[in-house]
Design a protein around this motif. Structure first.
Motif, PDB file in Angstrom:
ATOM      1  N   VAL A 265      36.017  36.321  42.685  1.00  0.00           N
ATOM      2  CA  VAL A 265      35.258  36.761  41.688  1.00  0.00           C
ATOM      3  C   VAL A 265      34.944  38.465  42.238  1.00  0.00           C
ATOM      4  O   VAL A 265      34.613  39.154  41.301  1.00  0.00           O
TER       5      VAL A 265
ATOM      6  N   GLY B  40      37.781  32.317  30.729  1.00  0.00           N
ATOM      7  CA  GLY B  40      38.761  32.535  31.629  1.00  0.00           C
ATOM      8  C   GLY B  40      40.038  33.268  31.139  1.00  0.00           C
ATOM      9  O   GLY B  40      40.159  33.456  30.153  1.00  0.00           O
ATOM     10  N   ASP B  41      40.597  33.957  32.181  1.00  0.00           N
ATOM     11  CA  ASP B  41      42.002  34.648  31.815  1.00  0.00           C
ATOM     12  C   ASP B  41      42.974  34.167  32.592  1.00  0.00           C
ATOM     13  O   ASP B  41      42.899  33.601  33.567  1.00  0.00           O
TER      14      ASP B  41
ATOM     15  N   GLY C 162      30.349  33.923  37.401  1.00  0.00           N
ATOM     16  CA  GLY C 162      31.555  34.104  38.016  1.00  0.00           C
ATOM     17  C   GLY C 162      31.874  33.117  39.214  1.00  0.00           C
ATOM     18  O   GLY C 162      30.914  32.948  40.154  1.00  0.00           O
TER      19      GLY C 162
ATOM     20  N   GLN D  90      40.682  43.419  34.164  1.00  0.00           N
ATOM     21  CA  GLN D  90      40.218  43.919  35.684  1.00  0.00           C
ATOM     22  C   GLN D  90      40.684  45.575  35.423  1.00  0.00           C
ATOM     23  O   GLN D  90      40.463  46.035  36.675  1.00  0.00           O
TER      24      GLN D  90
ATOM     25  N   GLY E 146      42.869  30.970  34.365  1.00  0.00           N
ATOM     26  CA  GLY E 146      41.562  30.495  33.853  1.00  0.00           C
ATOM     27  C   GLY E 146      41.377  30.188  32.592  1.00  0.00           C
ATOM     28  O   GLY E 146      40.819  29.422  32.250  1.00  0.00           O
TER      29      GLY E 146
ATOM     30  N   PHE F 276      36.810  40.478  39.798  1.00  0.00           N
ATOM     31  CA  PHE F 276      36.696  40.411  38.435  1.00  0.00           C
ATOM     32  C   PHE F 276      35.133  40.889  38.157  1.00  0.00           C
ATOM     33  O   PHE F 276      34.814  40.860  36.933  1.00  0.00           O
TER      34      PHE F 276
ATOM     35  N   GLY G 152      43.304  35.558  43.755  1.00  0.00           N
ATOM     36  CA  GLY G 152      41.858  36.151  43.247  1.00  0.00           C
ATOM     37  C   GLY G 152      40.552  35.500  43.615  1.00  0.00           C
ATOM     38  O   GLY G 152      40.491  34.413  44.207  1.00  0.00           O
TER      39      GLY G 152
ATOM     40  N   HIS H  13      38.170  32.824  36.707  1.00  0.00           N
ATOM     41  CA  HIS H  13      39.329  33.799  36.720  1.00  0.00           C
ATOM     42  C   HIS H  13      40.649  33.588  36.753  1.00  0.00           C
ATOM     43  O   HIS H  13      41.357  32.299  37.308  1.00  0.00           O
TER      44      HIS H  13
ATOM     45  N   TYR I  70      32.702  31.483  34.140  1.00  0.00           N
ATOM     46  CA  TYR I  70      33.919  32.393  33.992  1.00  0.00           C
ATOM     47  C   TYR I  70      34.918  31.578  35.186  1.00  0.00           C
ATOM     48  O   TYR I  70      34.390  31.960  36.466  1.00  0.00           O
TER      49      TYR I  70
ATOM     50  N   LEU J 231      33.494  41.509  34.462  1.00  0.00           N
ATOM     51  CA  LEU J 231      32.562  40.667  34.333  1.00  0.00           C
ATOM     52  C   LEU J 231      30.977  41.283  34.027  1.00  0.00           C
ATOM     53  O   LEU J 231      30.269  40.819  32.732  1.00  0.00           O
TER      54      LEU J 231
END
Length: 337
Positions: free
Chosen positions: A115, A179-180, A135, A312, A183, A118, A113, A106, A104, A122
């Protein structure tokens, strides 16, 4: 062609209805929290950690997780910190060496950002899916520019498909990427790059409100330009942080969503998740549409009352938790079906 591709047609733009009350309240309670706002990005880094950091979330709002491992590996640009979330729900798969893993990356505009911010979401994703989540604290822009982040992404995938995964009960063919926002962009990009390089592909992709390309010409960029956490015009500053001079924004590993659908063929299955009150809404929808048109297996889910960043926000919003449950269900199906 899979049954997924025979489902309802994916449009090229999304819709929005009414912002859900829990998200509206969160934004009111955290009115100084912006991504891509007017303040310096260093201040945004600090503010995000203060609000979203796992250490800042009340204990009763922290999602349970079977085990957390803090480790690191030596990468092409230095040491890469890795945080592993082992779900209790996936313990039998782990014991048999058949576990799935999600690498992942982020969001945060490549710039903001960690981990820590997040971890709560996660953890929830890991337990709901039974998939181990990795992460990654990759190197941030503008100190480090493209393709440093993709180099690190690919290195982690290689590690999990071989010795790193073997040591943790991961089946080598069950390594996915996700990922978001930025990400999500990097996940789509690394899928294409690994295909082009002839490397072992990702098992699947999880793209949460991805920045598939710069959103300068979409209805969402106008409708959601400001006031919904992610500031649309700030995205251009983040892109400037990420892109080295001489690399155009349209480059295939920078803007997967700008590529011809013929180039997008031959990728692993993907879940694409978009939000009505997100300036990135339409570039995510467009990418899902184009990728399915290319013949890829695509699950698309749209949350017309949500904004950017709900992974989040699970400590404050039941609707955010429901959305992550959907992601987890798709990831579980991709991985173990």
């Amino acid at each position: 062609m899979s049954n997924t591709n025979k489902g309802p047609e994916i449009p090229t733009t999304g819709t929005r209805t009414k912002l859900v009350p829990s998200i509206s309240q969160f934004l009111k309670d955290n009115s100084s929290l912006h991504l891509g706002g007017d303040e310096d990005f260093h201040a945004e880094r600090r503010k995000h950690l203060e609000v979203f950091g796992i250490h800042s979330i009340p204990k009763d709002k922290q999602h349970p997780i079977g085990e957390v491992e803090f480790t690191a590996i030596r990468g092409p640009h230095g040491t890469i910190p890795v945080r592993v979330f082992y779900p209790k729900s996936g313990e039998e798969h782990r014991k048999k060496g058949e576990a799935g893993a999600l690498v992942y990356f982020h969001g945060g505009g490549y710039t903001v950002g960690s981990v820590d911010e997040f971890e709560n979401g996660l953890r929830f994703l890991a337990e709901e899916s039974g998939v181990q989540v990795y992460g990654i604290d990759y190197r941030l822009a503008p100190e480090f520019k493209f393709p440093v982040q993709l180099d690190e992404y690919s290195h982690i995938i290689d590690w999990l498909q071989t010795s790193g995964g073997q040591e943790r009960g991961v089946h080598p063919s069950r390594v996915s990427g996700g990922g978001d926002s930025a990400g999500g962009n990097m996940t789509a990009a690394i899928s294409l790059r690994r295909r082009d390089e002839g490397k072992t592909p990702l098992h699947s992709q999880i793209l949460l409100y991805p920045e598939a390309r710069l959103p300068f010409d979409t209805p969402a960029a106008a409708e959601n330009n400001s006031g919904y956490y992610l500031e649309c015009n700030g995205i251009f500053s983040f892109a400037d942080h990420y892109l080295p001079r001489g690399t155009p924004p349209s480059y295939k590993y920078i803007s997967p969503g700008m590529q011809y659908k013929e180039y997008l063929k031959g990728q692993s299955c993907a879940g694409v998740y978009t939000s009505g009150f997100d300036p990135l809404r339409d570039v995510g929808v467009e990418y899902a549409h184009k990728s399915r048109e290319a013949g890829n297996e695509i699950v698309w889910r749209h949350y017309d009352g949500m904004t950017h960043g709900w992974l989040q926000m699970t400590a404050w919003s039941d609707e955010a938790k429901d959305a992550v449950r959907d992601v987890a269900a798709d990831l579980k199906k991709f991985t173990y079906s």
